[in-house]
Structures are given as C-alpha cells and as structure tokens.
Design an enzyme around this catalytic site. Structure first.
Site, short mmCIF file in Angstrom:
data_model
loop_
_atom_site.label_atom_id
_atom_site.label_comp_id
_atom_site.label_asym_id
_atom_site.label_seq_id
_atom_site.Cartn_x
_atom_site.Cartn_y
_atom_site.Cartn_z
N GLU A 328 0.50 9.13 4.55
CA GLU A 328 0.73 10.00 5.71
C GLU A 328 2.13 10.60 5.72
O GLU A 328 2.48 11.37 6.61
CB GLU A 328 0.50 9.21 7.00
CG GLU A 328 -0.95 8.81 7.28
CD GLU A 328 -1.36 7.49 6.64
OE1 GLU A 328 -0.70 7.07 5.66
OE2 GLU A 328 -2.33 6.89 7.11
N TRP A 444 6.35 -15.45 14.09
CA TRP A 444 5.87 -14.69 12.94
C TRP A 444 6.48 -15.20 11.63
O TRP A 444 7.65 -15.55 11.59
CB TRP A 444 6.22 -13.21 13.08
CG TRP A 444 5.57 -12.57 14.26
CD1 TRP A 444 6.17 -12.20 15.42
CD2 TRP A 444 4.19 -12.22 14.39
NE1 TRP A 444 5.25 -11.64 16.27
CE2 TRP A 444 4.03 -11.64 15.67
CE3 TRP A 444 3.07 -12.35 13.56
CZ2 TRP A 444 2.81 -11.18 16.15
CZ3 TRP A 444 1.86 -11.89 14.03
CH2 TRP A 444 1.73 -11.32 15.31
P1 AMP Z 1 -0.42 4.03 1.11
O1 AMP Z 1 -0.69 4.99 2.18
O2 AMP Z 1 -1.63 3.60 0.36
O3 AMP Z 1 0.65 4.55 0.19
O4 AMP Z 1 0.14 2.70 1.77
C1 AMP Z 1 1.24 2.70 2.61
C2 AMP Z 1 1.64 1.30 2.92
O5 AMP Z 1 2.07 0.62 1.74
C3 AMP Z 1 2.84 1.18 3.84
O6 AMP Z 1 2.49 1.35 5.18
C4 AMP Z 1 3.34 -0.21 3.53
O7 AMP Z 1 2.60 -1.20 4.21
C5 AMP Z 1 3.06 -0.34 2.05
N1 AMP Z 1 4.28 -0.08 1.29
C6 AMP Z 1 4.63 1.05 0.66
N2 AMP Z 1 5.80 0.91 0.01
C7 AMP Z 1 6.23 -0.35 0.25
C8 AMP Z 1 7.38 -1.13 -0.12
N3 AMP Z 1 8.32 -0.64 -0.92
N4 AMP Z 1 7.47 -2.38 0.36
C9 AMP Z 1 6.53 -2.91 1.14
N5 AMP Z 1 5.42 -2.25 1.52
C10 AMP Z 1 5.27 -0.98 1.09
#
Ligand code: AMP
Length: 543
Positions: A328, A444
């Site tokens: 997004e 948490w």
């Molecule tokens: P997507 O839309 O499939 O790219 O997923 C997005 C989600 O991936 C985010 O809201 C995070 O929960 C996770 N995410 C992306 N980059 C990171 C990162 N460097 N560290 C931890 N979580 C991440």
C-alpha cells in the site's frame, strides 16, 4: 498567491524515454525462461515498448483497461510495464504464488482484458483455463519457436511485436490516472488492490533514488531479487532507468547458487530482496567464503532482517540497508541508510541501528498511536500502531469501499497493522504485526525480537515465534526452529542468547523443530499457517 511554474503531468513512460536518451549504455540483462541470457539497452527497451503499445492497441486495449502479467523479472515484463502504463492502460501484476482461487478472484476483480505470461506458467494457465473470464486474451511471453503445444488459443509475444513501428505517440495523461495495480496477498479475506498512479510511481522512484544512492546511481548494476509481481519489484524497474542503473533480471532462478553466480558474472553492485531469499545467498556466500566480487549493498525488507544476517553481510564488506514498507506504500516507507555523521559509530552501535527498520523516506509521514487513538511520543520506548500518509500511500483499495473505510483513520492516515516504536532520531523499529504480537498476562512480547536473537545461534538456520494458548497467561511464545544440520540447539542455549536482551518472562516456553517454515505468496514466513499447525500445542508447564 499562485506560483507561476508550468504544471507538467508526471508520467511513467518519461522514466524510460529519459533513460533511452540520458543513459545510453545502461539497460537490462535477463535470464530468460528459454534458458539463455538476453541483453538490451533502455533505448532498445523503449523501441520494443512502443511496438508492444501498438500491439496492445491492435488487440483493442484502451485507456484505463487492465492488462495482467504473470511473469518473472525479465525484459519482456519490463517492456509490459512501460507499454501498458505508457499507453494509458493499467499494468496488473499477478503473483504466481497465490492460490488458484485467489488468482481467479483478482483476475475477475481487476477486470483484466489480456493476460501475458511466461513459459513457466503455461501449465498453470492450462489448469485455470476453464475458469478464466470469457474473452480474456492470453499471450505467451516468448517467440514462435518456443510456443507451447496446447489446446488453448494463445498469442505469441514476439509475433505481436514483429513489424510494429518502433515509435509510439505516448498520450499525455492526467498524472493521477492509474498506471499499475497490485493486490496484497492478504492471509484472510480476499486480496485487496493497491492502484498506483503515474504520479505516485514517479514520486516513489524519486524517493528511493534519493534515499538509497549506494544502490541507485549511474553505472550501478542492480539485481532485483524481489519479484516484479510483488509491489513492482519495490520500484526498481522505475528508479533504475531514471538514475542510469542497469537491471540484472534473474528470471525464475532464485536459489542461492544461481543468484551468487549471476551476481558474480554480471558484476552486480547492489541487490534488493526479502530475508528468506537472502538466507539462500548467505549460505552460498559461506560455502564459497566470499560475497560476489562487486556487491556493495544488500537492501533487505519485506520482513525483519535478523541481526545475524546483517552482521554476516557487513563482515563480508557488503553494506546492509534494512527497509520497511508495504504494498500500500509503493512500497518503501523507511530505509536504514546511515548518515555520514554516523560513520564513526562503533560496529556494535551500527549493527544496533541497522537492525531497526530505519528512517522515513522523503514524502512519507509516520505516527504511532495508542489503542485509544492518541498519538504516542517518538522516544524509542512507546509502542503503538503505525499509521502513515504521503503521496506514495494508497488513499483506499481498488473497488473496495469497505476495506478502504477500515484502512483509514478519521484524519485520512493509513493504518499499517504494524506495531512499532520510533526513536528521537526517527529510527523506526517494527515490533510485530498487530496480529502476531504475543499477549502474555496482559503484556506484549515481540516475536520479531525473539526471532532475531534466536537466529544468532549457529545451529538455527531459520526460525519463527508464535503465540500458543496458555490457561493462565492467555498466550505464551513457542519457538519454531529449522535446525542447521543434524546437531540441534537446546532451549537453554537459546535462552542464554536471549537473557540480558529480553525480560525472563518474555523468553519462549518451548521449542519445536520443523524441516522448513511455511511461506506466504510473497516469500514471508506464514505465521498464520504456523499458528494453525500448532493450534493444539500443549506447553510443558500445562502438560
Ligand atoms: P507487503 O504488503 O506484502 O509488502 O507486506 C507489508 C508488511 O510486511 C508490513 O506491514 C510489515 O508487517 C512487513 N514488513 C515489511 N518490511 C519489514 C521489515 N523490514 N521488518 C519487519 N516487517 C516488515
């Protein structure tokens, strides 16, 4: 008072027309499904995109129509990006790792009129064929010689292009018109569509080029491991041409050995991808005793990069930049490129900072809020749900008013579903997805923190921490480990690594071993599947 400057619409195609002129030596190197390596300059890619745009027009594609792709990283996919958006249609990238049901849903929801796919996916299309919308044109991204023998009515990519003019009168479009569509691979409910505009796409290219100059500069050779079917390969197909970086496209060969070899022979200087893919590459680096010779930067994002992985790369002389973002958000929201003033920090201090997800890119604002919606301080301690806003953030989901309403707060900020802290220097630290946090006795526990520490054990190849039910504490952490070889770590050894970093009550109650962790369609560990697998797991103190 109104400013007196021209207002020219930002357009995706301008990234390529500019590259063709300003960066004549740069272009694409692609590992093809046909088995060989293909090279083309950005000027050649522009000429072929023009031919493709003529071919699309001949197929009846009009402005605003959705044209789908099901393809690896490669030059034809790149040409599709530019031809489709350039002529005013919308490039809808489909993730081939989605379930058949999800794929059919998004093809229908997007209203695709043409579907382009790589040779690899012929069996997939054959399996889906009878459920595909009537009238959907199917184009195989290959030449006549390699066309598959099937009963399907298939068009051939190279035949469509042959004989078409190498110039196209790219229309001037309002800059907020749609350029590309990518569905989130939601684990619950239907996937939701992020509909990028020309403006957001060009601004995102600017923002990553400015934020990550070590990767993106003239003459750089960048290998996008992150697929073009997942958030436009994090914007690399747009920012690469803009800055004059060549793109080294790995096709479907993403195992550690193939990626290492391609990086070595093609003098790759930077590469971007999710941690699961880097695990394969780090294993290969360990086997060969060195990183590919020209590699200077690895950008790791999509899920948390374990500190041990960051350290391994840095010790091999490869700068690691941790990045965070979402489909997004086009997707990059923060990056861990350290400022010049931080160069005199100790190795330990740098690793600590690099393990965080970094600072916001220009144009994206971040806020963290408590459960009651009040904004929390950026003190590095207060953790709350992360909200974002900016020109590269969705204002809603494509044809989905209900999901749009649920995603935005009253002031129009987008709720990421991530829980984070932000320190006084602006460094974001993602604690968890809200649904992955472990709630023990009302407090948490961050699964990411525990995973990060467990990954430092030499006998842990990969791991995940999930919540399992506990009669007294509601939930307690269970550590799921993929061991490296036969020799397994003990829970006491893991606890010893964690003590001092976490409170005693936060340590995992138990550890189980698995051969591999389940992955989502975007290559992240599927905590949902793990929680389902261990739904009935009984912890030792309850047995
Ligand atoms: P997507 O839309 O499939 O790219 O997923 C997005 C989600 O991936 C985010 O809201 C995070 O929960 C996770 N995410 C992306 N980059 C990171 C990162 N460097 N560290 C931890 N979580 C991440």
């Amino acid at each position: 008072m109104q400013g007196m400057m021209m207002n020219r619409p930002l357009a995706v195609i301008d990234l390529l027309t500019y590259a063709a002129e300003a960066h004549p030596g740069a272009g694409l190197v692609s590992v093809r499904c046909e088995g060989d390596i293909h090279r083309e300059t950005y000027a050649e890619a522009l000429a072929r995109s023009a031919q493709l745009a003529h071919a699309l027009a001949a197929l009846g594609v009009k402005r605003g129509d959705r044209v789908a792709t099901l393809a690896w990283n490669g030059y034809r996919h790149f040409e599709l990006y530019y031809a489709i958006s350039g002529m005013g249609a919308v490039c809808h990238t489909i993730n081939p790792r989605l379930s058949a049901e999800q794929m059919l849903y998004i093809i229908g929801h997007a209203g695709d009129s043409v579907l382009f796919f790589d040779l690899t996916f012929v069996p997939l299309i054959e399996a889906l064929a009878e459920h595909l919308p009537k009238g959907l044109r199917l184009v195989v991204m290959t030449d006549r010689e390699h066309m598959p023998q099937t009963g399907l009515d298939l068009l051939c990519y190279e035949e469509l292009l042959a004989g078409q003019p190498e110039r196209f009168a790219w229309p001037e479009l309002p800059e907020d018109s749609a350029a590309a569509l990518c569905y989130t691979s939601g684990t619950t409910g239907h996937p939701k569509g992020a509909l990028y505009s020309h403006r957001s796409t060009v601004l995102h290219a600017f923002s990553i080029a400015v934020s990550l100059p070590k990767s993106l500069n003239e003459g750089a050779r960048v290998l996008p491991v992150v697929p073009m079917f997942h958030v436009n390969s994090w914007g690399l197909p747009y920012a690469g041409p803009m800055v004059g970086a060549s793109l080294i496209m790995p096709g479907g060969k993403l195992d550690g050995a193939s990626v290492w070899e391609l990086m070595e022979t093609e003098n790759v200087t930077a590469s971007w991808g999710v941690p699961t893919v880097w695990l394969g590459l780090t294993a290969e680096i360990a086997k060969r005793g060195r990183a590919p010779h020209a590699l200077t930067q690895a950008v790791i994002g999509g899920s948390a990069a374990p500190r041990s992985m960051i350290e391994n790369f840095e010790k091999m002389g490869v700068d690691v930049c941790h990045a965070w973002g979402m489909t997004e958000m086009s997707p990059v929201g923060t990056h861990g490129q350290l400022s010049a003033s931080m160069s005199d920090l100790s190795f330990e201090q740098r690793m600590k900072l690099k393990s965080k997800q970094g600072r916001r890119v220009f144009g994206v604002d971040l806020k963290i809020v408590a459960e009651d919606g009040t904004a929390l301080p950026h003190d590095g301690k207060a953790a709350g749900e992360l909200f974002v806003r900016g020109n590269t953030v969705v204002s809603g989901y494509f044809n989905n008013p209900e999901a749009t309403r649920a995603a935005l707060d009253d002031d129009g900020w987008f709720g990421t579903g991530d829980v984070a802290t932000i320190d006084p220097h602006g460094f974001l630290s993602i604690q968890d997805r809200t649904k992955d946090l472990i709630k023990s006795g009302g407090e948490w526990i961050s699964s990411i923190d525990l995973e990060n520490l467990a990954m430092a054990h030499p006998k842990v190849a990969n791991c995940a921490v999930i919540a399992v039910a506990h009669p007294k504490w509601d939930e307690r952490p269970l550590l799921v480990v993929v061991p490296r070889g036969e020799d397994r770590p003990t829970l006491e050894e893991i606890h010893a690594l964690m003590e001092g970093h976490m409170a005693k009550w936060q340590l995992p109650d138990d550890m189980v071993f698995v051969e591999a962790l389940p992955l989502t369609a975007t290559g992240k560990v599927s905590k949902l599947t793990l929680r389902q697998t261990f739904a009935d797991y009984v912890l030792p103190d309850v047995r």
